[in-house]
Scaffold this motif. Structure first.
Motif, PDB file in Angstrom:
ATOM      1  N   VAL A  42      30.412  31.783  39.016  1.00 20.52           N
ATOM      2  CA  VAL A  42      30.485  30.945  37.808  1.00 20.52           C
ATOM      3  C   VAL A  42      30.974  31.787  36.620  1.00 20.52           C
ATOM      4  CG1 VAL A  42      29.101  29.583  36.180  1.00 20.52           C
ATOM      5  CG2 VAL A  42      28.780  29.290  38.635  1.00 20.52           C
ATOM      6  N   ALA A  43      30.478  33.011  36.520  1.00 22.54           N
ATOM      7  CA  ALA A  43      30.932  33.877  35.424  1.00 22.54           C
ATOM      8  C   ALA A  43      32.428  34.157  35.546  1.00 22.54           C
ATOM      9  CB  ALA A  43      30.139  35.185  35.431  1.00 22.54           C
ATOM     10  N   ALA A  44      32.900  34.373  36.779  1.00 21.64           N
ATOM     11  CA  ALA A  44      34.328  34.679  36.972  1.00 21.64           C
ATOM     12  C   ALA A  44      35.195  33.507  36.540  1.00 21.64           C
ATOM     13  CB  ALA A  44      34.584  35.020  38.434  1.00 21.64           C
ATOM     14  N   ARG A  45      34.760  32.296  36.869  1.00 20.21           N
ATOM     15  CA  ARG A  45      35.548  31.117  36.472  1.00 20.21           C
ATOM     16  C   ARG A  45      35.629  31.038  34.941  1.00 20.21           C
ATOM     17  NH1 ARG A  45      33.305  28.684  41.232  1.00 20.21           N
ATOM     18  NH2 ARG A  45      34.986  28.704  42.769  1.00 20.21           N
ATOM     19  N   THR A  48      42.756  39.176  32.306  1.00 22.24           N
ATOM     20  CA  THR A  48      43.948  39.478  33.123  1.00 22.24           C
ATOM     21  C   THR A  48      43.579  39.871  34.546  1.00 22.24           C
ATOM     22  OG1 THR A  48      43.841  41.719  32.256  1.00 22.24           O
ATOM     23  CG2 THR A  48      45.404  40.202  31.188  1.00 22.24           C
ATOM     24  N   ALA A  49      42.391  40.444  34.727  1.00 26.00           N
ATOM     25  CA  ALA A  49      41.904  40.791  36.078  1.00 26.00           C
ATOM     26  C   ALA A  49      40.388  40.757  36.012  1.00 26.00           C
ATOM     27  CB  ALA A  49      42.383  42.178  36.477  1.00 26.00           C
ATOM     28  N   ILE A  50      39.768  40.366  37.123  1.00 31.91           N
ATOM     29  CA  ILE A  50      38.304  40.288  37.144  1.00 31.91           C
ATOM     30  C   ILE A  50      37.791  41.053  38.372  1.00 31.91           C
ATOM     31  CG2 ILE A  50      36.302  38.748  37.206  1.00 31.91           C
ATOM     32  CD1 ILE A  50      38.259  36.505  36.183  1.00 31.91           C
ATOM     33  N   ASP A  51      36.989  42.077  38.118  1.00 30.68           N
ATOM     34  CA  ASP A  51      36.370  42.847  39.201  1.00 30.68           C
ATOM     35  C   ASP A  51      34.868  42.841  38.975  1.00 30.68           C
ATOM     36  OD1 ASP A  51      38.804  44.088  40.595  1.00 30.68           O
ATOM     37  OD2 ASP A  51      39.166  44.578  38.489  1.00 30.68           O
ATOM     38  N   ALA A  52      34.131  43.300  39.987  1.00 29.71           N
ATOM     39  CA  ALA A  52      32.672  43.357  39.841  1.00 29.71           C
ATOM     40  C   ALA A  52      32.139  44.617  40.494  1.00 29.71           C
ATOM     41  CB  ALA A  52      32.029  42.134  40.496  1.00 29.71           C
ATOM     42  N   VAL A  53      31.080  45.156  39.892  1.00 31.06           N
ATOM     43  CA  VAL A  53      30.376  46.277  40.497  1.00 31.06           C
ATOM     44  C   VAL A  53      28.890  45.972  40.420  1.00 31.06           C
ATOM     45  CG1 VAL A  53      30.373  47.679  38.356  1.00 31.06           C
ATOM     46  CG2 VAL A  53      30.156  48.801  40.560  1.00 31.06           C
ATOM     47  N   PHE A  83      34.487  34.485  46.574  1.00 31.14           N
ATOM     48  CA  PHE A  83      34.621  35.231  45.309  1.00 31.14           C
ATOM     49  C   PHE A  83      36.094  35.349  44.924  1.00 31.14           C
ATOM     50  CE2 PHE A  83      30.381  37.420  46.282  1.00 31.14           C
ATOM     51  CZ  PHE A  83      29.689  36.601  45.400  1.00 31.14           C
ATOM     52  N   ASN A  84      36.947  35.630  45.920  1.00 32.54           N
ATOM     53  CA  ASN A  84      38.387  35.727  45.629  1.00 32.54           C
ATOM     54  C   ASN A  84      38.892  34.390  45.084  1.00 32.54           C
ATOM     55  OD1 ASN A  84      38.965  37.846  48.512  1.00 32.54           O
ATOM     56  ND2 ASN A  84      38.425  38.394  46.435  1.00 32.54           N
ATOM     57  N   ASP A  85      38.425  33.281  45.682  1.00 27.89           N
ATOM     58  CA  ASP A  85      38.838  31.949  45.209  1.00 27.89           C
ATOM     59  C   ASP A  85      38.394  31.726  43.760  1.00 27.89           C
ATOM     60  OD1 ASP A  85      39.872  31.518  47.673  1.00 27.89           O
ATOM     61  OD2 ASP A  85      38.244  30.213  48.381  1.00 27.89           O
ATOM     62  N   ILE A  99      37.843  36.579  41.536  1.00 32.11           N
ATOM     63  CA  ILE A  99      37.380  37.984  41.539  1.00 32.11           C
ATOM     64  C   ILE A  99      38.278  38.794  42.475  1.00 32.11           C
ATOM     65  CG2 ILE A  99      35.437  39.527  42.002  1.00 32.11           C
ATOM     66  CD1 ILE A  99      33.562  37.136  41.496  1.00 32.11           C
ATOM     67  N   ARG A 100      38.867  39.866  41.912  1.00 28.79           N
ATOM     68  CA  ARG A 100      39.821  40.666  42.691  1.00 28.79           C
ATOM     69  C   ARG A 100      39.101  41.598  43.659  1.00 28.79           C
ATOM     70  NH1 ARG A 100      43.699  44.473  39.132  1.00 28.79           N
ATOM     71  NH2 ARG A 100      41.652  45.361  38.628  1.00 28.79           N
ATOM     72  N   SER A 101      38.022  42.243  43.176  1.00 29.10           N
ATOM     73  CA  SER A 101      37.310  43.185  44.055  1.00 29.10           C
ATOM     74  C   SER A 101      35.840  43.237  43.664  1.00 29.10           C
ATOM     75  CB  SER A 101      37.904  44.584  43.924  1.00 29.10           C
ATOM     76  OG  SER A 101      37.518  45.162  42.682  1.00 29.10           O
ATOM     77  N   ILE A 102      35.001  43.535  44.672  1.00 31.51           N
ATOM     78  CA  ILE A 102      33.573  43.778  44.418  1.00 31.51           C
ATOM     79  C   ILE A 102      33.223  45.109  45.062  1.00 31.51           C
ATOM     80  CG2 ILE A 102      31.201  42.999  44.784  1.00 31.51           C
ATOM     81  CD1 ILE A 102      32.108  40.223  44.922  1.00 31.51           C
ATOM     82  N   ARG A 103      32.617  45.994  44.265  1.00 28.15           N
ATOM     83  CA  ARG A 103      32.115  47.262  44.806  1.00 28.15           C
ATOM     84  C   ARG A 103      30.598  47.280  44.683  1.00 28.15           C
ATOM     85  NH1 ARG A 103      36.211  51.098  41.541  1.00 28.15           N
ATOM     86  NH2 ARG A 103      36.344  49.143  40.384  1.00 28.15           N
TER      87      ARG A 103
END
Ligand SMILES: O=P(O)(O)OC[C@H]1O[C@@H](O)[C@H](O)[C@@H]1O
Length: 310
Positions: A235-238, A246-251, A265-267, A270-274
């Motif tokens: 929800v936060a990514a949307r 411009t890009a959304i990642d998560a750690v 998450f990609n949908d 979110i580009r990447s999750i670490r």
């Protein structure tokens, strides 16, 4: 001189081995995997290796219900075999989020868990425990030693080593994430903001940002302690995408979500999750062995390693 060794539940064996190697440099710290056998009726048989005077029990407590029983039996066997000191290393400490009775009749699982573990071990070491309304881990474990370590130094080092765009805004998806986002923003000298979240159910949340213009044309990196259903991150990514990130990642520290959820998450953009290796997961990218070893060095004192037996 007393002896020391480390024993781990099978699911955390790889991270435990890394920790034993780092902690036991020059010592050859004994490492054993605790053997679990499931009987046809679902009950467990637990077999430990011979106890050392100080035995470090490594058990990350995601999917915790069976692991808690295994821990109970392991502690029984080790005490009977002469362990004088048991140190539980639980990089993820379960049942911390239910810290009050939200509705009449609900158990306060955080309190019950603290009492249970305190009957088994002499010290608990964990990482980024979810203590939102609890001032200190010692309130959960008033009668034994307990430390809640931070994964943020390890996460900051990993992000800095990978290189991070200085225009990146760190995002805390809710008020609970504020201490972690704040800490990381200070270490990396990045701007940060914390959203307001309303939870309607296990998988249903609303998230609002105070300054919708902050993200326009800039990358966003979400920072959180736990990803469970994934609703908070998705929800936060949307919202961040709608705000022009411009890009959304998560750690995150603890990846508790099913691996297949990465596609969802990609949908959501979110580009990447670490994640850290507190819980074994395909998103693991940041090891906690150094953070844990630093806290456990005090156990080495005048000990010597017990020989590894298997
Ligand atoms: O939204 P999901 O992933 O289910 O739950 C994780 C979130 O719920 C909070 O307690 C955590 O701090 C995190 O923000």
């Amino acid at each position: 001189m007393s002896t020391i060794a480390l024993q781990a539940l099978p699911s955390g064996a790889s991270a435990a081995k890394r920790l034993a190697a780092r902690l036991g440099v020059g010592l050859g710290l004994g490492f054993d995997e605790i053997a679990l056998h499931r009987f046809p009726d679902g009950e467990l048989r637990v077999t430990v290796a011979p106890a050392a005077d100080t035995t470090i029990l490594f058990a990350s407590l995601d999917q915790p219900n069976d692991k808690l029983i295994a821990l109970l039996f392991a502690a029984e066997a080790l005490r009977r075999d002469g362990a004088r000191r048991l140190v539980l290393v639980a990089p993820y400490l379960c049942y911390m989020r239910q810290d009050i009775a939200f509705h009449p009749g609900e158990a306060i699982s955080q309190r019950a868990m603290g009492r249970l573990l305190a009957t088994l071990v002499d010290r608990v070491v964990t990482v980024d425990a979810h203590l939102h309304r609890t001032p200190d881990i010692r309130s959960v474990f008033p009668d034994i030693e307990a430390e809640n370590l931070s994964a943020m130094p390890a996460i900051a080092d990993a992000l800095a080593a990978d290189g991070i765009d200085p225009a990146t805004v760190l995002i805390g998806p809710d008020a609970e994430s504020e201490p972690w986002v704040n800490d990381l923003a200070g270490r990396l000298r990045l701007q940060h903001t914390v959203a307001r979240k309303t939870r309607h159910g296990d998988r249903s949340v609303d998230i609002d940002f105070a300054d919708p213009m902050l993200l326009a044309g800039r990358p966003a990196l979400m920072v959180d302690d736990i990803v469970s259903s994934g609703a908070t991150l998705a929800v936060a990514a949307r919202a961040l995408r709608a705000m022009g990130a411009t890009a959304i990642d998560a750690v995150v520290t603890h990846a508790l979500f099913p691996a297949a959820m990465v596609t969802a998450f990609n949908d959501a953009g979110i580009r990447s999750i670490r994640s850290t290796d507190s819980v074994p997961h395909p998103t693991n990218a940041i090891a906690l062995d150094e953070v844990l070893a630093a806290a456990l060095r005090s156990e080495l004192g005048t000990t010597r390693s017990r020989e590894t037996t298997r």
